[in-house]
Motif scaffolding. Structure first.
Motif, PDB file in Angstrom:
ATOM      1  N   GLU A   1      31.073  54.055  40.275  1.00 56.01           N
ATOM      2  CA  GLU A   1      29.720  53.400  40.789  1.00 56.01           C
ATOM      3  C   GLU A   1      29.952  52.477  41.954  1.00 56.01           C
ATOM      4  O   GLU A   1      29.535  52.356  42.916  1.00 56.01           O
ATOM      5  CB  GLU A   1      28.654  52.800  39.867  1.00 56.01           C
ATOM      6  N   GLN A   2      30.772  51.602  41.351  1.00 54.35           N
ATOM      7  CA  GLN A   2      31.498  50.417  42.674  1.00 54.35           C
ATOM      8  C   GLN A   2      31.807  50.970  43.677  1.00 54.35           C
ATOM      9  O   GLN A   2      31.496  50.688  44.799  1.00 54.35           O
ATOM     10  CB  GLN A   2      31.928  49.495  41.841  1.00 54.35           C
ATOM     11  N   VAL A   3      32.734  52.100  43.619  1.00 51.25           N
ATOM     12  CA  VAL A   3      33.210  52.655  44.621  1.00 51.25           C
ATOM     13  C   VAL A   3      32.004  53.225  45.637  1.00 51.25           C
ATOM     14  O   VAL A   3      32.184  53.292  46.829  1.00 51.25           O
ATOM     15  CB  VAL A   3      34.288  53.732  44.202  1.00 51.25           C
ATOM     16  N   ALA A   4      31.202  54.037  44.886  1.00 55.77           N
ATOM     17  CA  ALA A   4      30.171  54.666  45.498  1.00 55.77           C
ATOM     18  C   ALA A   4      29.417  53.757  46.527  1.00 55.77           C
ATOM     19  O   ALA A   4      29.144  54.014  47.606  1.00 55.77           O
ATOM     20  CB  ALA A   4      29.243  55.385  44.518  1.00 55.77           C
TER      21      ALA A   4
ATOM     22  N   GLY B   1      38.317  36.657  35.681  1.00 55.19           N
ATOM     23  CA  GLY B   1      37.488  35.688  35.174  1.00 55.19           C
ATOM     24  C   GLY B   1      38.156  34.629  34.364  1.00 55.19           C
ATOM     25  O   GLY B   1      37.286  33.697  34.104  1.00 55.19           O
ATOM     26  N   LEU B   2      39.482  34.564  34.248  1.00 53.57           N
ATOM     27  CA  LEU B   2      40.072  33.466  33.511  1.00 53.57           C
ATOM     28  C   LEU B   2      40.039  32.121  34.048  1.00 53.57           C
ATOM     29  O   LEU B   2      40.367  32.036  35.334  1.00 53.57           O
ATOM     30  CB  LEU B   2      41.510  33.908  32.963  1.00 53.57           C
ATOM     31  N   PRO B   3      39.772  31.086  33.352  1.00 52.50           N
ATOM     32  CA  PRO B   3      40.057  29.800  34.113  1.00 52.50           C
ATOM     33  C   PRO B   3      41.267  29.420  34.280  1.00 52.50           C
ATOM     34  O   PRO B   3      42.037  30.148  33.710  1.00 52.50           O
ATOM     35  CB  PRO B   3      39.190  28.728  33.094  1.00 52.50           C
ATOM     36  N   HIS B   4      41.947  28.613  35.565  1.00 54.31           N
ATOM     37  CA  HIS B   4      42.902  28.382  35.649  1.00 54.31           C
ATOM     38  C   HIS B   4      43.809  28.234  34.336  1.00 54.31           C
ATOM     39  O   HIS B   4      45.136  28.803  34.357  1.00 54.31           O
ATOM     40  CB  HIS B   4      43.008  27.445  36.494  1.00 54.31           C
ATOM     41  N   GLU B   5      43.698  27.311  33.453  1.00 54.80           N
ATOM     42  CA  GLU B   5      44.459  27.074  32.469  1.00 54.80           C
ATOM     43  C   GLU B   5      44.710  28.175  31.587  1.00 54.80           C
ATOM     44  O   GLU B   5      45.920  28.135  31.187  1.00 54.80           O
ATOM     45  CB  GLU B   5      43.992  25.736  31.730  1.00 54.80           C
ATOM     46  N   LEU B   6      43.902  28.830  31.253  1.00 54.05           N
ATOM     47  CA  LEU B   6      44.235  29.946  30.679  1.00 54.05           C
ATOM     48  C   LEU B   6      45.081  31.165  31.287  1.00 54.05           C
ATOM     49  O   LEU B   6      46.000  31.731  30.611  1.00 54.05           O
ATOM     50  CB  LEU B   6      42.777  30.770  30.196  1.00 54.05           C
TER      51      LEU B   6
ATOM     52  N   LYS C   1      37.597  55.711  61.850  1.00 57.04           N
ATOM     53  CA  LYS C   1      37.356  55.269  60.430  1.00 57.04           C
ATOM     54  C   LYS C   1      38.193  54.161  60.261  1.00 57.04           C
ATOM     55  O   LYS C   1      39.602  54.150  60.221  1.00 57.04           O
ATOM     56  CB  LYS C   1      37.799  56.369  59.429  1.00 57.04           C
ATOM     57  N   LYS C   2      37.716  53.022  60.217  1.00 57.56           N
ATOM     58  CA  LYS C   2      38.646  51.647  60.097  1.00 57.56           C
ATOM     59  C   LYS C   2      38.195  50.897  58.983  1.00 57.56           C
ATOM     60  O   LYS C   2      38.140  49.503  58.718  1.00 57.56           O
ATOM     61  CB  LYS C   2      38.446  51.015  61.450  1.00 57.56           C
ATOM     62  N   HIS C   3      37.595  51.661  57.856  1.00 53.93           N
ATOM     63  CA  HIS C   3      37.058  50.558  56.606  1.00 53.93           C
ATOM     64  C   HIS C   3      37.948  51.304  55.470  1.00 53.93           C
ATOM     65  O   HIS C   3      38.265  52.338  55.130  1.00 53.93           O
ATOM     66  CB  HIS C   3      35.648  51.012  56.412  1.00 53.93           C
ATOM     67  N   LEU C   4      38.551  50.245  54.685  1.00 55.70           N
ATOM     68  CA  LEU C   4      39.291  50.627  53.482  1.00 55.70           C
ATOM     69  C   LEU C   4      38.759  49.832  52.104  1.00 55.70           C
ATOM     70  O   LEU C   4      37.979  48.916  52.195  1.00 55.70           O
ATOM     71  CB  LEU C   4      40.523  50.154  53.422  1.00 55.70           C
ATOM     72  N   ILE C   5      38.697  50.737  51.078  1.00 55.50           N
ATOM     73  CA  ILE C   5      38.164  50.082  49.610  1.00 55.50           C
ATOM     74  C   ILE C   5      39.362  49.998  48.723  1.00 55.50           C
ATOM     75  O   ILE C   5      40.051  50.963  48.627  1.00 55.50           O
ATOM     76  CB  ILE C   5      36.996  50.952  49.378  1.00 55.50           C
ATOM     77  N   THR C   6      39.288  48.876  48.078  1.00 55.99           N
ATOM     78  CA  THR C   6      40.411  48.701  46.973  1.00 55.99           C
ATOM     79  C   THR C   6      39.854  47.827  45.962  1.00 55.99           C
ATOM     80  O   THR C   6      38.640  47.539  46.149  1.00 55.99           O
ATOM     81  CB  THR C   6      41.845  48.265  47.827  1.00 55.99           C
ATOM     82  N   THR C   7      40.577  47.250  45.079  1.00 52.54           N
ATOM     83  CA  THR C   7      40.224  46.292  44.062  1.00 52.54           C
ATOM     84  C   THR C   7      40.951  44.955  44.343  1.00 52.54           C
ATOM     85  O   THR C   7      41.898  44.801  44.975  1.00 52.54           O
ATOM     86  CB  THR C   7      40.575  46.784  42.770  1.00 52.54           C
ATOM     87  N   ASN C   8      40.195  43.924  43.673  1.00 48.05           N
ATOM     88  CA  ASN C   8      40.874  42.636  43.998  1.00 48.05           C
ATOM     89  C   ASN C   8      41.949  42.436  42.886  1.00 48.05           C
ATOM     90  O   ASN C   8      42.568  41.250  43.103  1.00 48.05           O
ATOM     91  CB  ASN C   8      39.794  41.443  43.904  1.00 48.05           C
ATOM     92  N   PHE C   9      42.510  43.236  42.300  1.00 40.65           N
ATOM     93  CA  PHE C   9      43.527  42.883  41.413  1.00 40.65           C
ATOM     94  C   PHE C   9      44.610  44.016  41.200  1.00 40.65           C
ATOM     95  O   PHE C   9      45.757  44.122  40.568  1.00 40.65           O
ATOM     96  CB  PHE C   9      43.183  42.572  39.910  1.00 40.65           C
ATOM     97  N   GLU C  10      44.845  44.448  42.607  1.00 42.77           N
ATOM     98  CA  GLU C  10      45.874  45.589  42.689  1.00 42.77           C
ATOM     99  C   GLU C  10      47.326  44.695  42.893  1.00 42.77           C
ATOM    100  O   GLU C  10      47.514  43.468  43.073  1.00 42.77           O
ATOM    101  CB  GLU C  10      45.875  46.020  44.292  1.00 42.77           C
TER     102      GLU C  10
ATOM    103  N   TYR D   1      37.209  44.511  48.974  1.00 40.60           N
ATOM    104  CA  TYR D   1      37.827  44.419  47.713  1.00 40.60           C
ATOM    105  C   TYR D   1      36.807  44.059  46.373  1.00 40.60           C
ATOM    106  O   TYR D   1      36.311  43.479  46.285  1.00 40.60           O
ATOM    107  CB  TYR D   1      38.597  42.996  47.690  1.00 40.60           C
ATOM    108  N   LEU D   2      36.690  45.334  45.822  1.00 35.27           N
ATOM    109  CA  LEU D   2      35.960  45.577  44.674  1.00 35.27           C
ATOM    110  C   LEU D   2      36.406  44.455  43.585  1.00 35.27           C
ATOM    111  O   LEU D   2      37.545  44.572  43.213  1.00 35.27           O
ATOM    112  CB  LEU D   2      35.924  47.095  44.107  1.00 35.27           C
ATOM    113  N   PRO D   3      35.382  43.833  43.005  1.00 33.21           N
ATOM    114  CA  PRO D   3      35.749  42.974  42.012  1.00 33.21           C
ATOM    115  C   PRO D   3      35.914  43.743  40.471  1.00 33.21           C
ATOM    116  O   PRO D   3      35.097  44.812  40.329  1.00 33.21           O
ATOM    117  CB  PRO D   3      34.738  41.945  41.717  1.00 33.21           C
ATOM    118  N   VAL D   4      36.682  43.526  39.639  1.00 35.55           N
ATOM    119  CA  VAL D   4      36.805  44.195  38.342  1.00 35.55           C
ATOM    120  C   VAL D   4      36.044  43.373  37.272  1.00 35.55           C
ATOM    121  O   VAL D   4      35.849  42.107  37.757  1.00 35.55           O
ATOM    122  CB  VAL D   4      38.307  44.239  37.897  1.00 35.55           C
ATOM    123  N   ASN D   5      35.862  43.810  36.099  1.00 41.87           N
ATOM    124  CA  ASN D   5      34.961  43.156  35.265  1.00 41.87           C
ATOM    125  C   ASN D   5      35.889  42.398  34.477  1.00 41.87           C
ATOM    126  O   ASN D   5      37.143  42.391  34.631  1.00 41.87           O
ATOM    127  CB  ASN D   5      34.106  44.268  34.470  1.00 41.87           C
TER     128      ASN D   5
END
Lengths: 147, 393
Positions: free
Chosen positions: B134-137, B343-348, B93-102, B122-126
């Motif tokens: 559901e995203q994890v599933a 989803g913030l633009p860079h300046e924000l 088993k060589k697959h890992l799941i996480t989010t992109n904002f850990e 890397y699951l995206p967050v909203n």
């Protein structure tokens, strides 16, 4: 704060000189972009080849505010060819140093002055490149120098 | 006159509370024995460590022998992820799941494992900073070794649906780790009910000392060791126990659990006041992260046309300690990966401020911060070329 600034940087950050717009400016330059977090806008009023008035507006960190502020002081009252001699190194020296990761802000200040002077020549139908040189005002270029 | 400091950066670290310090002090120079030794001052220390283990277990509804002390949250994350990856990869088993904002303790560990041949989703967050079961599933595969999703985010404070993700992973027979460094001691956690297999925590986030943390490892799970050496922590984590730190951590967490209800009410009052005051008094601001599904002490706002380090410098001059997602304060050229992930633009993202309150903060301090912020944002905007364009827009 994790970025120790010199007293001169903090002075120019706390009390920036020549902030704002200049309604009768005849030379305006803008460098940087919001992506990397620094935008400098420089307004000059040039009369008889002399910079008689100057203002700036900057979106950026403490170092970006301080380099733009001191740059306006260093070129005010100067002839165009003198202002074109302003280097980022001179800006850093005048501020008594900048943290290494902030050096790009001094490059931005030099570029902002040159960008405004280029605009002055362009408004008169003169190609600024032979006089001012080509400007690297893209984020990637100036960011890469200090970091 | 010395300026009063208002500390509003409790997600970065918290002060050790006096009652915790008092419990720790004897273990520096009086009861200094090595818990592994046989004489009485050593045995006392062994008991002190086991008492702290029980305090921590009780706080998250674990058994004491499921708690392993570490040097902090980053070590706990590294051990959980690398340890499970190693044992599971032996089974193909060589697959890992996480989010992109850990936290980077998770993200950079995942990146190291990618270099070693693991595949990471890397699951995206909203836009509110939330991920769903559901995203994890949908990301699960037969060869998934581990799901690692943070309990509460360190920058924007959003709280993930951990129980739903835990239920899913347990059903599918996949290990589930959560980085709960920001959540432990702040909100109720029940590792049994939420079906968590591994959970990281850090003492200094809940008024305990720095340099000590723990990893909860559910009974029957055995991640490969990260620190090899002596037989401490039932042979799973070598190194002479940080007895004063462990004692302090245990006491701090017990205190946090005892006072959680009243402290939460206090923090919610402050948080909701600050958000309301900023949104009312300052134009063009954006609250980052879900409005309610977030830690009680967390406020994260972006001010249009402002750059974060400038805001922080002015706040510091006013005696206010806060943090920012601006690149200038991170030592890199990119702003916060968390703010970009929602989803913030860079300046924000560059123009964000994080205020994180703790039990020691008062509503009066919160009022003062809002008043100062209003002046500071106006001054930073007066200098900003983006603000002119804003006004014209």
């Amino acid at each position: 704060m994790s970025t120790p600034y010199s007293p001169t940087v903090m002075d120019h950050f706390s009390n920036p000189r020549n902030v704002g717009e200049l309604p009768d400016a005849n030379a305006v330059g803008e460098v940087g972009n919001p992506k990397c977090g620094d935008i400098m806008k420089m307004y000059l009023k040039i009369e008889d080849d002399v910079i008689s008035d100057v203002r700036f507006q900057t979106f950026g960190c403490g170092a970006a505010i301080a380099t733009s502020s001191i740059a306006t002081e260093m070129i005010r009252g100067k002839k165009i060819d003198e202002a074109l001699q302003l280097t980022n190194r001179a800006v850093v020296e005048a501020l008594e140093g900048l943290p290494p990761i902030k050096l790009h802000c001094s490059v931005l200040a030099e570029q902002a002055v040159k960008s405004a002077i280029s605009d002055y020549y362009r408004r008169q139908g003169i190609d600024p490149v032979p006089i001012v040189g080509a400007l690297d005002d893209e984020c990637d270029d100036h960011c890469s120098c200090g970091a | 006159m010395e300026q009063k400091i208002i500390y509003a950066d409790n997600a970065a670290t918290t002060p050790v509370s006096p009652s915790v310090l008092e419990k720790m002090l004897p273990f520096f120079s009086q009861s200094y024995g090595n818990p592994s030794s046989m004489y009485s001052i050593a045995r006392d220390n062994k008991e002190a460590v086991e008492h702290a283990r029980a305090q921590i277990a009780s706080a998250i509804n674990a058994d004491p022998n499921e708690i392993y002390f570490t040097a902090g949250g980053s070590e706990s994350d590294n051990w959980a992820i690398k340890g499970i990856a190693q044992t599971q990869s032996a089974r193909g088993k060589k697959h890992l799941i996480t989010t992109n904002f850990e936290h980077h303790a998770v993200l950079h560990t995942m990146e190291e494992l990618e270099k070693a041949g693991f595949e990471v989703t890397y699951l995206p967050v909203n836009e509110d900073g939330l991920v769903t079961a559901e995203q994890v599933a949908a990301a699960l595969r037969p060869e998934t070794a581990l799901v690692s999703i943070m309990y509460a985010n360190n920058e924007i404070g959003t709280i993930q649906p951990i129980a739903e993700i835990g239920e899913l992973c347990r059903q599918k027979g996949v290990m589930f780790h959560t980085d709960a460094v920001q959540a432990v001691g702040a909100i109720p956690i029940d590792v049994k009910a939420e079906k968590i297999d591994l959970l990281s925590m850090s003492s200094h986030k809940f008024n305990g000392p720095k340099g000590v943390g723990a990893l909860y490892i559910r009974k029957g799970i055995r991640p490969a060791r990260l620190i090899h050496g002596g037989g401490q922590e039932r042979g799973q984590r070598a190194g002479t126990e940080n007895v004063p730190g462990i004692v302090g951590m245990g006491q701090a967490l017990e205190n946090a659990i005892e006072t959680m209800e009243s402290k939460t009410a206090h923090l919610l009052e402050i948080r909701d006041y600050v958000v309301e005051a900023i949104e009312r008094e300052i134009p063009r601001v954006r609250l980052n992260g879900h409005r309610t599904q977030r830690l009680p002490g967390n406020v994260n706002v972006s001010f249009q046309a402002c750059e974060g380090e400038s805001l922080l410098l002015f706040l510091d001059m006013a005696g206010i300690c806060a943090s920012s997602g601006s690149a200038c304060t991170s030592g890199s050229l990119d702003p916060s990966h968390v703010l970009l992930a929602i989803g913030l633009p860079h300046e924000l993202a560059h123009g964000s401020i994080r205020l994180t309150f703790g039990g020691q903060n008062t509503l009066e301090e919160a009022r003062h911060i809002c008043e100062e912020l209003k002046k500071i944002v106006a001054e930073v905007r007066r200098r900003s070329p983006l603000w002119n364009e804003e006004k014209g827009a």
